[in-house]
Design an enzyme around this catalytic site. Structure first.
Site, PDB file in Angstrom:
ATOM      1  N   CYS A 117       0.843  -1.211   0.000  1.00  0.00           N
ATOM      2  CA  CYS A 117       0.000   0.000   0.000  1.00  0.00           C
ATOM      3  C   CYS A 117       0.867   1.246   0.000  1.00  0.00           C
ATOM      4  O   CYS A 117       0.511   2.256  -0.622  1.00  0.00           O
ATOM      5  CB  CYS A 117      -0.919   0.015   1.223  1.00  0.00           C
ATOM      6  SG  CYS A 117      -2.444  -0.928   1.039  1.00  0.00           S
ATOM      7  N   CYS A 202      -6.865  -7.961  -2.543  1.00  0.00           N
ATOM      8  CA  CYS A 202      -7.059  -7.698  -1.109  1.00  0.00           C
ATOM      9  C   CYS A 202      -8.513  -7.472  -0.733  1.00  0.00           C
ATOM     10  O   CYS A 202      -8.805  -6.962   0.352  1.00  0.00           O
ATOM     11  CB  CYS A 202      -6.242  -6.472  -0.697  1.00  0.00           C
ATOM     12  SG  CYS A 202      -4.493  -6.658  -0.994  1.00  0.00           S
ATOM     13  N   CYS A 225      -5.627   1.670   4.150  1.00  0.00           N
ATOM     14  CA  CYS A 225      -4.493   1.745   3.214  1.00  0.00           C
ATOM     15  C   CYS A 225      -3.371   2.611   3.776  1.00  0.00           C
ATOM     16  O   CYS A 225      -2.240   2.542   3.319  1.00  0.00           O
ATOM     17  CB  CYS A 225      -4.911   2.407   1.912  1.00  0.00           C
ATOM     18  SG  CYS A 225      -6.414   1.805   1.198  1.00  0.00           S
TER      19      CYS A 225
HETATM   20  S1  SF4 Z   1      -4.805  -2.871  -1.332  1.00  0.00           S
HETATM   21 FE1  SF4 Z   1      -3.525  -4.725  -1.621  1.00  0.00          FE
HETATM   22  S2  SF4 Z   1      -2.808  -4.731  -3.761  1.00  0.00           S
HETATM   23 FE2  SF4 Z   1      -3.669  -2.689  -3.300  1.00  0.00          FE
HETATM   24  S3  SF4 Z   1      -1.894  -1.475  -2.767  1.00  0.00           S
HETATM   25 FE3  SF4 Z   1      -2.729  -2.270  -0.820  1.00  0.00          FE
HETATM   26  S4  SF4 Z   1      -1.707  -4.250  -0.424  1.00  0.00           S
HETATM   27 FE4  SF4 Z   1      -1.264  -3.649  -2.581  1.00  0.00          FE
END
Ligand code: SF4
Length: 236
Positions: A117, A202, A225
């Protein structure tokens, strides 16, 4: 309403408490020359685009395209642009998914979602917001414990600009009442058990009795996030 309000953030924030989202957006558009709305195409984001477009407000629109959004989300992105005659800019990470795999190993989201993220959302957002004086978000207080104290207008210490949250006091029912009343386009995944939609790797469907965000990073010790507040951990 914009003319009646002070331009300093704390005073305006107090005065706008209880104002409608449309009033808050009009104030923000009049107050800030460099103003943007960052959407993740959730139901709330679709409502915000509807409000901005129908009011004809000259507010920049962008989304963080992580490269692993659902096909339904990419389709909604185009549908919103056509419906409202707007451009929703793509802001992308420095690394493609393939390049990230080479640098950090494949499927980083499975091993270190905070790092993923950071690379695919937080860093691109930070770089993009540096060009603006204020940003609009579609967060609501009832979504997470971390968002429960959000204000209508607040200083975003993390990214160093003003943050405006017009829907902060709305309930989920308020959002869907607006969508149905104004025929706002929304993600078809909402009809398949996905109340909250992020990146495809995710996000999973939730059961009727689960928290709406239970499908985000399911099984991981993570609820946000890192875009809106410092990360809070799920309670055991
Ligand atoms: S939600 Fe999942 S795939 Fe998207 S940036 Fe975050 S960890 Fe990576």
């Amino acid at each position: 309403m914009a003319d009646e309000l002070a331009t300093d953030v704390p005073t305006a924030g107090r005065a706008l408490d209880g104002a409608t989202p449309a009033e808050i957006l009009r104030w923000a558009s009049a107050r800030f020359d460099k103003l943007t709305f960052a959407t993740g195409f959730g139901a709330e984001g679709c409502v915000m685009i509807d409000l901005i477009a129908r009011a004809g407000l000259p507010i920049d629109l962008f989304t963080l395209d992580t490269g692993v959004l659902f096909p339904e989300t990419y389709e909604l992105w185009r549908r919103l642009e056509v419906r409202y005659g707007v451009t929703i800019r793509a802001v992308r990470p420095a690394l493609t998914i393939m390049a990230q795999g080479l640098a950090h190993g494949p499927a980083l989201w499975e091993r270190d979602p905070d790092r993923c993220c950071d690379l695919r959302k937080v860093r691109p957002l930070r770089a993009e917001l540096a060009r603006f004086d204020a940003w609009i978000t579609a967060i609501r207080r009832e979504q997470t414990a971390d968002r429960a104290t959000a204000r209508v207008v607040e200083q975003d210490a993390k990214f160093g600009l003003v943050k405006i949250n017009p829907l902060v006091a709305w309930t989920r029912d308020d959002v869907w009442a607006h969508i149905y009343a104004h025929d706002v386009p929304y993600n078809l995944l909402h009809e398949r058990g996905y109340p909250s939609i992020g990146c495809e790797p995710c996000t999973s469907a939730v059961a009727a009795d689960e928290d709406p965000r239970a499908g985000r990073w399911r099984g991981a010790d993570k609820t946000e996030c890192g875009l809106h507040h410092i990360l809070l951990r799920k309670r055991a």
